[in-house]
Motif scaffolding. Structure first.
Motif, PDB file in Angstrom:
ATOM      1  N   ALA A 114     -11.075  16.343  -7.254  1.00  0.00           N
ATOM      2  CA  ALA A 114     -11.918  17.356  -8.292  1.00  0.00           C
ATOM      3  C   ALA A 114     -12.525  16.408  -9.316  1.00  0.00           C
ATOM      4  O   ALA A 114     -13.619  16.655  -9.816  1.00  0.00           O
ATOM      5  CB  ALA A 114     -11.085  18.252  -8.836  1.00  0.00           C
ATOM      6  N   ASP A 115     -11.690  15.495  -9.817  1.00  0.00           N
ATOM      7  CA  ASP A 115     -12.387  14.460 -10.796  1.00  0.00           C
ATOM      8  C   ASP A 115     -13.461  13.758 -10.193  1.00  0.00           C
ATOM      9  O   ASP A 115     -14.524  13.541 -10.899  1.00  0.00           O
ATOM     10  CB  ASP A 115     -11.225  13.505 -11.488  1.00  0.00           C
ATOM     11  N   SER A 116     -13.117  13.285  -8.839  1.00  0.00           N
ATOM     12  CA  SER A 116     -14.106  12.407  -8.338  1.00  0.00           C
ATOM     13  C   SER A 116     -15.531  13.203  -8.240  1.00  0.00           C
ATOM     14  O   SER A 116     -16.740  12.707  -8.148  1.00  0.00           O
ATOM     15  CB  SER A 116     -13.953  12.065  -6.992  1.00  0.00           C
ATOM     16  N   ALA A 117     -15.550  14.591  -7.738  1.00  0.00           N
ATOM     17  CA  ALA A 117     -16.483  15.377  -7.519  1.00  0.00           C
ATOM     18  C   ALA A 117     -17.159  15.684  -8.941  1.00  0.00           C
ATOM     19  O   ALA A 117     -18.571  15.449  -9.016  1.00  0.00           O
ATOM     20  CB  ALA A 117     -16.202  16.624  -7.046  1.00  0.00           C
ATOM     21  N   ALA A 121     -18.064  10.223  -8.571  1.00  0.00           N
ATOM     22  CA  ALA A 121     -17.720   8.922  -8.499  1.00  0.00           C
ATOM     23  C   ALA A 121     -17.991   8.375  -6.977  1.00  0.00           C
ATOM     24  O   ALA A 121     -18.227   9.297  -6.112  1.00  0.00           O
ATOM     25  CB  ALA A 121     -16.278   9.095  -8.553  1.00  0.00           C
ATOM     26  N   ARG A 122     -18.404   7.305  -7.023  1.00  0.00           N
ATOM     27  CA  ARG A 122     -18.826   6.458  -5.651  1.00  0.00           C
ATOM     28  C   ARG A 122     -18.098   5.532  -5.518  1.00  0.00           C
ATOM     29  O   ARG A 122     -17.578   4.774  -6.309  1.00  0.00           O
ATOM     30  CB  ARG A 122     -20.299   6.209  -5.711  1.00  0.00           C
ATOM     31  N   LEU A 127     -22.113   1.099   0.652  1.00  0.00           N
ATOM     32  CA  LEU A 127     -22.124   2.261   1.020  1.00  0.00           C
ATOM     33  C   LEU A 127     -22.445   3.217  -0.051  1.00  0.00           C
ATOM     34  O   LEU A 127     -23.035   4.285   0.322  1.00  0.00           O
ATOM     35  CB  LEU A 127     -21.067   2.651   2.207  1.00  0.00           C
ATOM     36  N   SER A 128     -21.626   2.973  -1.130  1.00  0.00           N
ATOM     37  CA  SER A 128     -21.925   3.819  -2.132  1.00  0.00           C
ATOM     38  C   SER A 128     -21.441   5.136  -1.982  1.00  0.00           C
ATOM     39  O   SER A 128     -22.089   6.156  -2.348  1.00  0.00           O
ATOM     40  CB  SER A 128     -23.194   3.604  -2.835  1.00  0.00           C
ATOM     41  N   THR A 129     -20.203   5.454  -1.183  1.00  0.00           N
ATOM     42  CA  THR A 129     -19.986   6.805  -0.645  1.00  0.00           C
ATOM     43  C   THR A 129     -19.350   7.464  -1.612  1.00  0.00           C
ATOM     44  O   THR A 129     -18.571   7.244  -2.504  1.00  0.00           O
ATOM     45  CB  THR A 129     -18.571   6.345   0.187  1.00  0.00           C
ATOM     46  N   PRO A 130     -19.901   8.845  -1.934  1.00  0.00           N
ATOM     47  CA  PRO A 130     -19.219   9.821  -3.058  1.00  0.00           C
ATOM     48  C   PRO A 130     -17.889  10.015  -2.560  1.00  0.00           C
ATOM     49  O   PRO A 130     -17.485  10.565  -1.284  1.00  0.00           O
ATOM     50  CB  PRO A 130     -20.136  11.113  -2.595  1.00  0.00           C
ATOM     51  N   GLN A 135     -12.017  12.029   0.043  1.00  0.00           N
ATOM     52  CA  GLN A 135     -10.886  12.760  -0.916  1.00  0.00           C
ATOM     53  C   GLN A 135     -10.503  14.037  -0.458  1.00  0.00           C
ATOM     54  O   GLN A 135      -9.379  14.862  -0.348  1.00  0.00           O
ATOM     55  CB  GLN A 135     -10.981  12.511  -2.303  1.00  0.00           C
ATOM     56  N   PHE A 136     -11.558  15.121  -0.491  1.00  0.00           N
ATOM     57  CA  PHE A 136     -11.495  16.563   0.060  1.00  0.00           C
ATOM     58  C   PHE A 136     -10.992  16.729   1.516  1.00  0.00           C
ATOM     59  O   PHE A 136     -10.139  17.499   1.647  1.00  0.00           O
ATOM     60  CB  PHE A 136     -12.696  17.200  -0.314  1.00  0.00           C
ATOM     61  N   LEU A 137     -11.365  15.822   2.413  1.00  0.00           N
ATOM     62  CA  LEU A 137     -11.022  15.904   3.606  1.00  0.00           C
ATOM     63  C   LEU A 137      -9.345  15.597   3.776  1.00  0.00           C
ATOM     64  O   LEU A 137      -8.716  16.002   4.438  1.00  0.00           O
ATOM     65  CB  LEU A 137     -11.893  15.021   4.778  1.00  0.00           C
TER      66      LEU A 137
END
Length: 194
Positions: A114-117, A121-122, A127-130, A135-137
């Protein structure tokens, strides 16, 4: 209760296939990346990052299947010497403890995702992955595992309350030597599939 166990089995099959597919895809990606580095002096870039996500997600999605099939590691040196009612009680307590620990991991995992969302955060890679996506998966796999574990706990407590100690053993107990041997024998051999 049997319907809940059947649903848990189906969910765990979906999870283990999903998790296994992710891990195999990660292995293939790493293999291609290694071959490209060796023969073409090129790199896919981000293969290590993606394989890390795949391993974490694949693991949590496979945990329920492992628990249902009692394939996790247990050290049962003294356990096998205890009387059956005490073993059943320990099985239920162990499963409850297992749920408590993974519940705590899921609680903090949810907070992290939730904090990353909320911060968008990337990853610091090319790749700069969100980060919220893997994390949610990962968290979803933990939730599925906890649902399966809670189903097993409810069934184990029900069996314990009825005095069905063998039922508790089948649901939450350590696998016996006979069960281990039966799983290793080819189908059709005496004792196979027991």
């Amino acid at each position: 209760m049997h319907l809940a166990l059947r649903l848990a089995e189906r969910a765990s099959l979906v999870g283990v296939w999903f998790g296994g597919t992710l891990v195999i895809a990660a292995a293939a990606l790493i293999g291609v990346d290694v071959a490209m580095r060796k023969f073409l002096n090129l790199s896919i870039g981000g293969a290590d990052e993606l394989s890390g996500y795949a391993l974490a997600i694949g693991t949590t999605w496979s945990l329920g299947f492992t628990l249902l099939h009692r394939a996790h590691i247990r050290i049962d040196s003294l356990y096998v010497k205890f009387p059956e009612p005490l073993r059943a009680l320990l099985d239920v307590a162990g499963l409850a403890g297992f749920i408590a620990i993974f519940g705590l991991i899921a609680w903090y995992g949810w907070g992290m995702a939730a904090d990353s969302a909320s911060m968008d955060a990337r990853s610091l890679s090319r790749l700069s992955t969100p980060l919220a996506i893997p994390q949610f998966l990962w968290f979803a796999g933990l939730v599925m595992f906890l649902c399966i574990a809670a189903t097993l706990l409810a069934n184990a407590v029900w069996s314990l309350a009825r005095g069905d100690f063998a039922g508790v053993q089948r649901i939450a107990g350590s696998r016996s030597i006979k069960e281990e041997i039966a799983d290793e024998l080819p189908v059709g051999q005496p004792g196979a599939g027991a």
